[in-house]
Motif scaffolding. Structure first.
Motif, mmCIF file in Angstrom:
data_model
loop_
_atom_site.group_PDB
_atom_site.id
_atom_site.type_symbol
_atom_site.label_atom_id
_atom_site.label_comp_id
_atom_site.label_asym_id
_atom_site.label_seq_id
_atom_site.Cartn_x
_atom_site.Cartn_y
_atom_site.Cartn_z
ATOM 1 N N ALA A 155 0.813 -1.222 0.000
ATOM 2 C CA ALA A 155 0.000 0.000 0.000
ATOM 3 C C ALA A 155 0.845 1.270 0.000
ATOM 4 N N SER A 156 2.165 1.123 0.073
ATOM 5 C CA SER A 156 3.049 2.294 -0.049
ATOM 6 C C SER A 156 4.375 1.811 -0.621
ATOM 7 N N GLY A 157 5.129 2.751 -1.146
ATOM 8 C CA GLY A 157 6.400 2.388 -1.767
ATOM 9 C C GLY A 157 7.326 1.660 -0.810
ATOM 10 N N GLY A 159 20.668 6.510 -2.132
ATOM 11 C CA GLY A 159 19.331 6.258 -2.667
ATOM 12 C C GLY A 159 18.265 6.646 -1.651
ATOM 13 N N PHE A 160 17.030 6.687 -2.138
ATOM 14 C CA PHE A 160 15.892 6.840 -1.223
ATOM 15 C C PHE A 160 14.897 5.738 -1.526
ATOM 16 N N HIS A 161 14.648 4.900 -0.518
ATOM 17 C CA HIS A 161 13.715 3.789 -0.716
ATOM 18 C C HIS A 161 12.546 3.851 0.273
ATOM 19 N N LYS A 184 11.004 5.523 4.382
ATOM 20 C CA LYS A 184 11.393 5.912 5.745
ATOM 21 C C LYS A 184 11.154 4.812 6.760
ATOM 22 N N LYS A 185 10.628 3.670 6.288
ATOM 23 C CA LYS A 185 10.244 2.627 7.250
ATOM 24 C C LYS A 185 11.010 1.327 7.027
ATOM 25 N N GLY A 186 11.283 0.645 8.128
ATOM 26 C CA GLY A 186 11.793 -0.722 8.086
ATOM 27 C C GLY A 186 13.032 -0.894 7.227
ATOM 28 N N VAL A 190 9.528 2.856 -7.701
ATOM 29 C CA VAL A 190 8.388 3.497 -7.025
ATOM 30 C C VAL A 190 8.104 4.856 -7.664
ATOM 31 N N GLN A 191 9.167 5.581 -7.985
ATOM 32 C CA GLN A 191 9.022 6.932 -8.519
ATOM 33 C C GLN A 191 9.004 6.973 -10.051
ATOM 34 N N SER A 192 9.737 6.071 -10.669
ATOM 35 C CA SER A 192 9.980 6.201 -12.111
ATOM 36 C C SER A 192 8.959 5.471 -12.972
HETATM 37 C C1 LIG Z 1 12.422 5.793 -5.300
HETATM 38 C C2 LIG Z 1 11.489 5.729 -4.132
HETATM 39 N N1 LIG Z 1 11.387 4.584 -3.440
HETATM 40 C C3 LIG Z 1 10.558 4.472 -2.384
HETATM 41 C C4 LIG Z 1 9.802 5.537 -1.952
HETATM 42 C C5 LIG Z 1 8.916 5.372 -0.751
HETATM 43 O O1 LIG Z 1 7.589 5.419 -1.114
HETATM 44 P P1 LIG Z 1 6.443 5.739 -0.049
HETATM 45 O O2 LIG Z 1 6.614 7.177 0.360
HETATM 46 O O3 LIG Z 1 5.165 5.498 -0.803
HETATM 47 O O4 LIG Z 1 6.625 4.800 1.093
HETATM 48 C C6 LIG Z 1 9.869 6.755 -2.642
HETATM 49 C C7 LIG Z 1 9.075 7.918 -2.203
HETATM 50 O O5 LIG Z 1 9.357 9.051 -2.480
HETATM 51 C C8 LIG Z 1 10.747 6.851 -3.760
HETATM 52 O O6 LIG Z 1 10.863 7.991 -4.451
#
Ligand SMILES: Cc1ncc(COP(=O)(O)O)c(C=O)c1O
Length: 417
Positions: free
Chosen positions: A117-119, A146-148, A150-152, A239-241
């Motif tokens: 339900a979220s990235g 990278g950014f993946h 904020k959780k787990g 998630v973003q691309s």
């Molecule tokens: C590349 C990438 N991965 C993961 C996420 C995390 O997604 P979410 O905010 O839906 O948890 C983001 C959110 O900006 C992202 O840009």
């Protein structure tokens, strides 16, 4: 203290109440803090009646713009009479969305799907899949900065340091100009140190949140080759691309790779909370009954939104439109760079760019002045990324005239800086 703007009585009223009731951690900082009354196409109207061209797509979510008539109609049609929660039920639309997403990949490793339900939850499920498939392996390889999420586990592989002692970092190109052998050497050293203990490699197509660093194609191909050579699952965070952002439906097409697992999110459902992991069956099926289940993942509303989004992409040829229009977006950003010496770099591809400013203060001023625009009209940006990079990611449906008009607005607004 609430953000307030001159001549925005209604907006200021809501901003003050928001500050009173909602924790500031809820949102990232954006100096304009827009209060929206309605949205249509590529435009947002503030509660005080100002019209703004959206250069954010929410946060790369509203790829079809706002209140897209075809999307809204189709979404309602799919959703008719379905239960809002489909926990331990199956509805035909969930089957259709799963099948269509897998088939849209067009390569043989795209075999199964897990919904989230979220990235960040999608990232977590992808990483669990690899870790469960190879229970004797514990080393996690991630590309630096990278950014993946904020959780787990998603947070564990974000940035360049990790609370997780099993995470190892490798370099991601950020314009240093190193040749391929620089990265090859790092990978080989990693293999020599950890060998069969490596459970997975996770990366992003480009560094979005770090300020738009888009690598040469050979970089991802090198990572994939190394993973294949050592039987290490290659996880691609889209998630973003995903859904058109880089000028192809998926960035793995742009970069010429076929990852073992791809994580989708954001734009795939045009605003309904949906994300998904698509990839190798042996990885995905390593999770037993319930090990990847939760209350909302892959529910009927998410799947209706995915199907409606895919319908519009196909019928309105959204990817072709991006391919045709992306040059115009690049042109206007390059012209802005020539015009304003405080812009030190413009980086990006397709419909996602970063405008790198000389300081954080100037970048914040750019966001604010764009918001003020000509008074009646302006441009909506998010607060700068990596302190001083303004992200440009308009809805994919924007046309050349709208881009020209946005350019004129930005020139007049940024002359005040
Ligand atoms: C590349 C990438 N991965 C993961 C996420 C995390 O997604 P979410 O905010 O839906 O948890 C983001 C959110 O900006 C992202 O840009």
């Amino acid at each position: 203290m609430s953000i307030l703007h001159p001549d925005e009585n209604k907006g200021n009223y809501y901003r003050e109440l928001w500050t009173k009731y909602v924790g500031r951690g809820q949102q990232t900082y954006t100096p304009s803090q827009i209060v929206v009354d309605k949205a249509q196409g590529v435009y947002l109207w503030t509660i005080d009646g100002r019209k703004l061209t959206d250069f954010t797509s929410g946060v790369l979510v509203s790829n079809l713009g706002y209140a897209h008539p075809k999307f809204e109609t189709k979404f309602k049609e799919y959703y008719k009479q379905l239960p809002r929660n489909t926990y331990n039920m199956i509805t035909p639309v969930q089957v259709e969305a799963s099948k269509r997403l897998i088939e849209s990949f067009g390569y043989s490793k795209a075999q199964k799907i897990l919904w989230a339900a979220s990235g960040s939850e999608g990232i977590q499920k992808a990483m669990w899949s690899a870790l469960h498939r190879y229970p004797k392996r514990h080393i996690i390889v991630a590309t630096r900065h990278g950014f993946h999420g904020k959780k787990g586990l998603a947070a564990d592989v974000t940035g360049d340091t990790s609370p997780n002692p099993n995470v190892r970092w490798i370099s991601f190109p950020m314009g240093e100009g190193y040749e391929q052998d620089f990265y090859e050497k790092e990978l080989n050293q990693l293999w020599d140190t950890h060998k069969e203990k490596i459970a997975l490699l996770i990366t992003e197509p480009y560094l979005g949140a770090k300020g738009s660093y888009h690598p040469p194609k050979w970089y991802h191909q090198l990572l994939q080759h190394w993973c294949n050579e050592h039987d290490i699952p290659f996880i691609f965070d889209e998630v973003q691309s995903c859904f058109g952002r880089t000028g192809n439906m998926y960035a793995f097409q742009t970069y010429g790779v076929e990852p073992d697992l791809v994580v989708l999110g954001k734009g795939m459902a045009s605003g309904e909370p949906a994300s998904a992991v698509v990839g190798r069956e042996d990885l995905i099926e390593s999770l037993d009954y319930g090990e990847a289940s939760d209350t909302f993942s892959g529910g009927s509303s998410a799947c209706c939104a995915v199907c409606a989004t895919m319908d519009v992409f196909e019928e309105d040829k959204i990817v072709e439109h991006v391919k045709k229009t992306q040059g115009k977006l690049q042109d206007i950003l390059m012209k802005l760079k020539q015009e304003f010496p405080f812009i030190i770099d413009v980086r990006g591809e397709g419909f996602v760019y970063g405008v790198d400013c000389i300081t954080a203060e100037i970048a914040n001023k750019c966001v604010l002045e764009a918001y003020y625009g000509t008074g009646k009209e302006g441009i909506h940006f998010l607060g700068p990324l990596a302190k001083k990079v303004i992200r440009v990611s308009p809805p994919l449906i924007i046309n050349e005239e709208e881009l020209d008009h946005a350019y004129q607005l930005l020139v007049s607004a940024w002359k005040r800086i």
